[in-house]
Design a protein around this motif. Structure first.
Motif, short mmCIF file in Angstrom:
data_model
loop_
_atom_site.label_atom_id
_atom_site.label_comp_id
_atom_site.label_asym_id
_atom_site.label_seq_id
_atom_site.Cartn_x
_atom_site.Cartn_y
_atom_site.Cartn_z
N PHE A 46 7.37 -2.49 -5.75
CA PHE A 46 8.76 -2.09 -5.56
C PHE A 46 8.78 -0.90 -4.61
O PHE A 46 8.14 0.11 -4.86
CB PHE A 46 9.41 -1.69 -6.89
CG PHE A 46 9.70 -2.85 -7.82
CD1 PHE A 46 9.09 -4.09 -7.64
CD2 PHE A 46 10.58 -2.71 -8.87
CE1 PHE A 46 9.37 -5.15 -8.49
CE2 PHE A 46 10.87 -3.75 -9.73
CZ PHE A 46 10.25 -4.98 -9.54
N THR A 47 9.51 -1.03 -3.53
CA THR A 47 9.47 0.01 -2.49
C THR A 47 10.87 0.45 -2.12
O THR A 47 11.83 -0.34 -2.15
CB THR A 47 8.74 -0.52 -1.25
OG1 THR A 47 8.70 0.49 -0.24
CG2 THR A 47 9.40 -1.77 -0.69
N ARG A 48 11.00 1.71 -1.75
CA ARG A 48 12.31 2.28 -1.42
C ARG A 48 12.66 2.02 0.05
O ARG A 48 12.86 2.93 0.84
CB ARG A 48 12.32 3.77 -1.74
CG ARG A 48 12.22 4.03 -3.23
CD ARG A 48 12.45 5.48 -3.59
NE ARG A 48 11.42 6.35 -3.03
CZ ARG A 48 11.39 7.67 -3.22
NH1 ARG A 48 12.33 8.27 -3.94
NH2 ARG A 48 10.43 8.39 -2.70
N LEU A 49 12.72 0.75 0.37
CA LEU A 49 13.22 0.30 1.66
C LEU A 49 14.55 -0.41 1.41
O LEU A 49 14.75 -0.99 0.35
CB LEU A 49 12.23 -0.67 2.33
CG LEU A 49 10.88 -0.12 2.76
CD1 LEU A 49 9.99 -1.27 3.27
CD2 LEU A 49 11.04 0.93 3.85
N TYR A 50 15.43 -0.39 2.41
CA TYR A 50 16.71 -1.06 2.25
C TYR A 50 17.05 -1.82 3.54
O TYR A 50 18.01 -1.47 4.23
CB TYR A 50 17.82 -0.05 1.92
CG TYR A 50 19.01 -0.66 1.22
CD1 TYR A 50 19.15 -0.56 -0.15
CD2 TYR A 50 19.97 -1.36 1.94
CE1 TYR A 50 20.24 -1.12 -0.80
CE2 TYR A 50 21.06 -1.93 1.31
CZ TYR A 50 21.19 -1.81 -0.07
OH TYR A 50 22.26 -2.37 -0.71
N VAL A 61 12.25 -4.82 -2.21
CA VAL A 61 13.02 -3.69 -1.68
C VAL A 61 14.21 -3.36 -2.58
O VAL A 61 14.51 -4.10 -3.53
CB VAL A 61 13.48 -3.98 -0.24
CG1 VAL A 61 12.27 -4.22 0.66
CG2 VAL A 61 14.42 -5.18 -0.19
N GLU A 62 14.88 -2.26 -2.27
CA GLU A 62 15.91 -1.72 -3.16
C GLU A 62 17.07 -2.67 -3.42
O GLU A 62 17.65 -2.67 -4.50
CB GLU A 62 16.46 -0.41 -2.58
CG GLU A 62 15.56 0.79 -2.79
CD GLU A 62 16.27 2.09 -2.47
OE1 GLU A 62 17.21 2.44 -3.19
OE2 GLU A 62 15.88 2.73 -1.49
N GLY A 112 16.97 -5.75 -3.81
CA GLY A 112 16.55 -6.93 -4.55
C GLY A 112 15.94 -8.01 -3.69
O GLY A 112 15.47 -9.04 -4.22
N GLY A 113 15.93 -7.83 -2.39
CA GLY A 113 15.27 -8.78 -1.50
C GLY A 113 13.77 -8.55 -1.49
O GLY A 113 13.26 -7.59 -2.08
N THR A 114 13.05 -9.45 -0.82
CA THR A 114 11.59 -9.34 -0.79
C THR A 114 11.06 -9.48 0.63
O THR A 114 11.70 -10.09 1.50
CB THR A 114 10.93 -10.41 -1.67
OG1 THR A 114 11.26 -11.72 -1.16
CG2 THR A 114 11.39 -10.30 -3.11
N VAL A 115 9.89 -8.92 0.84
CA VAL A 115 9.14 -9.10 2.07
C VAL A 115 7.89 -9.89 1.71
O VAL A 115 7.16 -9.53 0.79
CB VAL A 115 8.75 -7.74 2.70
CG1 VAL A 115 7.95 -7.96 3.98
CG2 VAL A 115 9.99 -6.91 2.98
N ASN A 116 7.66 -11.00 2.42
CA ASN A 116 6.52 -11.86 2.10
C ASN A 116 6.09 -12.61 3.35
O ASN A 116 6.69 -12.46 4.42
CB ASN A 116 6.91 -12.85 0.99
CG ASN A 116 5.71 -13.54 0.38
OD1 ASN A 116 4.69 -12.91 0.09
ND2 ASN A 116 5.79 -14.85 0.22
N LEU A 175 0.84 -1.20 0.00
CA LEU A 175 0.00 0.00 0.00
C LEU A 175 0.87 1.25 0.00
O LEU A 175 0.64 2.19 -0.76
CB LEU A 175 -0.92 -0.02 1.23
CG LEU A 175 -1.73 1.24 1.51
CD1 LEU A 175 -2.68 1.52 0.36
CD2 LEU A 175 -2.50 1.11 2.81
N SER A 176 1.89 1.25 0.84
CA SER A 176 2.79 2.40 0.93
C SER A 176 3.51 2.66 -0.39
O SER A 176 3.60 3.81 -0.84
CB SER A 176 3.82 2.15 2.05
OG SER A 176 4.77 3.20 2.10
N SER A 177 4.01 1.59 -1.02
CA SER A 177 4.74 1.78 -2.28
C SER A 177 3.83 2.29 -3.38
O SER A 177 4.23 3.15 -4.18
CB SER A 177 5.41 0.47 -2.69
OG SER A 177 4.46 -0.54 -2.95
N GLY A 178 2.59 1.79 -3.45
CA GLY A 178 1.64 2.25 -4.46
C GLY A 178 1.30 3.72 -4.29
O GLY A 178 1.28 4.49 -5.26
N CYS A 179 1.05 4.13 -3.03
CA CYS A 179 0.72 5.53 -2.76
C CYS A 179 1.91 6.44 -3.02
O CYS A 179 1.77 7.52 -3.58
CB CYS A 179 0.24 5.69 -1.32
SG CYS A 179 -1.36 4.94 -0.97
#
Length: 392
Positions: free
Chosen positions: A292-296, A258-259, A261-265, A121-125
């Motif tokens: 795709f979200t700007r988290l690292y 995330v930035e 290349g890893g993922t949250v699932n 939701l955060s990445s889309g917004c």
């Protein structure tokens, strides 16, 4: 005032619930799929609007309702609406959805699983807000800019709705004839990919679905695959090491990419990735680019707060329940509705014992073979380049 009334009086939350309760044709049920022999089992399959797409449509309506006369004021309205949706997602719902096709006008309640959805939701917004900022720089006239944002925003929402079908097209060739596919929990994009491989490309393969707490997502996915005629096996996620030796490839979804290349699932994906790499099994991730979200994050401790759902867990001794099945009438409607009917089989923990039930975990890029996205097949290292392109 009940929660439904509160939602109805909050235009942003009410609008979000409305879009989430809408259904779209399943990406797997294209004309090609419907021509197959197995299509009769999936032709009525429907799926809900993806949360980030619903959020973008909400923000478009915020623009339409906004009384702001400057871009700064409009952006403030959009940020306030984003914060409202984020708080709602972190609480985990509920969504009160009206059944418009039913004779009655009752509200059904569905829950956003606390913490699982707010990264997407955060990445889309954030992506939409970035687009509004870019449009304001390109078109200084406020009225023209507002009209342009609405027009292009609608096109972007429509484009995003089709992301699953594009991912299915690029990812399904990796499912080979006679292979055994392992997946984890419930992912609509993974379902679209596997159903295309089975119904459009006519491939014969088996699916093993890992099932874990607390949403029975694996069991729900298993029903979809079985209804499409795919041989399906459900295995507890704690048995992933036991089952991995039989597997040819792993495909999972993602709540966020995330930035690095890893993922949250869904929790358990990290362990699944480690296990797959150790045994030399390809590990693929299917995810829409709006995730795709700007988290690292460097590890799981770096993940943002995801809300708490641990207190909702009950621990049931299913072995004892099975042994006493003759004493439990499962056809008794009273038992089905009575929350105390299973009480003899519930393990009550002492108050000193805390319950931790994280909804998601972080899988580092080194465990991921490839990502299937609506932008194409990507290596984990390519994600940062795509994020730069999306947000430049």
């Amino acid at each position: 005032m009940d929660q439904k009334q509160q939602h109805d009086q909050h235009p942003v939350i009410s609008d979000l619930c409305f879009h989430l309760s809408k259904v779209i044709s399943s990406d797997a049920t294209s004309d090609d799929v419907l021509s197959s022999n197995n299509a009769s089992q999936t032709s009525n399959k429907r799926s809900s609007t993806p949360l980030p797409v619903a959020a973008i449509r909400v923000l478009l309506n915020v623009i339409r309702r906004s009384k702001a006369e400057t871009m700064m004021g409009l952006q403030a309205d959009l940020r306030d609406a984003t914060n409202d949706m984020m708080q709602f997602a972190r609480r985990g719902g509920p969504i009160h959805k009206r059944e418009s096709f039913a004779s009655s006008c009752k509200y059904n309640t569905q829950y956003l699983l606390a913490g699982r959805s707010h990264i997407a939701l955060s990445s889309g917004c954030e992506l939409f807000l970035k687009y509004v900022t870019r449009a304001s720089l390109e078109t200084p006239n406020f009225t023209q800019c507002k009209s342009q944002v609405l027009e292009r925003g609608e096109r972007f929402a429509e484009f995003s709705t089709q992301a699953r079908s594009r991912i299915a097209i690029v990812g399904s060739p990796f499912v080979r004839e006679g292979s055994v596919v392992l997946t984890h929990g419930q992912s609509k994009v993974v379902e679209a990919l596997l159903l295309r491989a089975a119904l459009v490309e006519k491939k014969r393969f088996r699916v093993i679905v890992l099932e874990g707490r607390p949403d029975a997502g694996g069991a729900k996915s298993a029903k979809s695959y079985s209804n499409a005629g795919i041989p399906t096996n459900v295995v507890l996620d704690s048995a992933m090491g036991y089952i991995m030796e039989r597997v040819d490839l792993v495909i999972v979804g993602a709540e966020g990419v995330v930035e690095n290349g890893g993922t949250v699932n869904k929790v358990g994906t990290f362990a699944l990735g480690v296990m797959a790499k150790e045994l030399g099994v390809p590990f693929y991730v299917a995810a829409e680019s709006y995730k795709f979200t700007r988290l690292y994050p460097l590890n799981n401790a770096d993940l943002p707060e995801m809300g708490g759902i641990g207190g909702s867990l009950r621990f049931l001794d299913t072995l004892a329940w099975s042994a006493n099945a003759n004493n439990y009438d499962t056809t008794d409607e009273k038992n089905d509705k009575d929350p105390n009917s299973l009480q003899p089989y519930v393990v009550n923990l002492p108050s000193a014992v805390t319950i931790e039930n994280p909804p998601c975990d972080f899988t580092p890029a080194k465990y991921i073979t490839l990502l299937f996205t609506d932008l194409g097949v990507l290596t984990p290292s390519a994600v940062s380049d795509e994020l730069i392109r999306l947000y430049q």
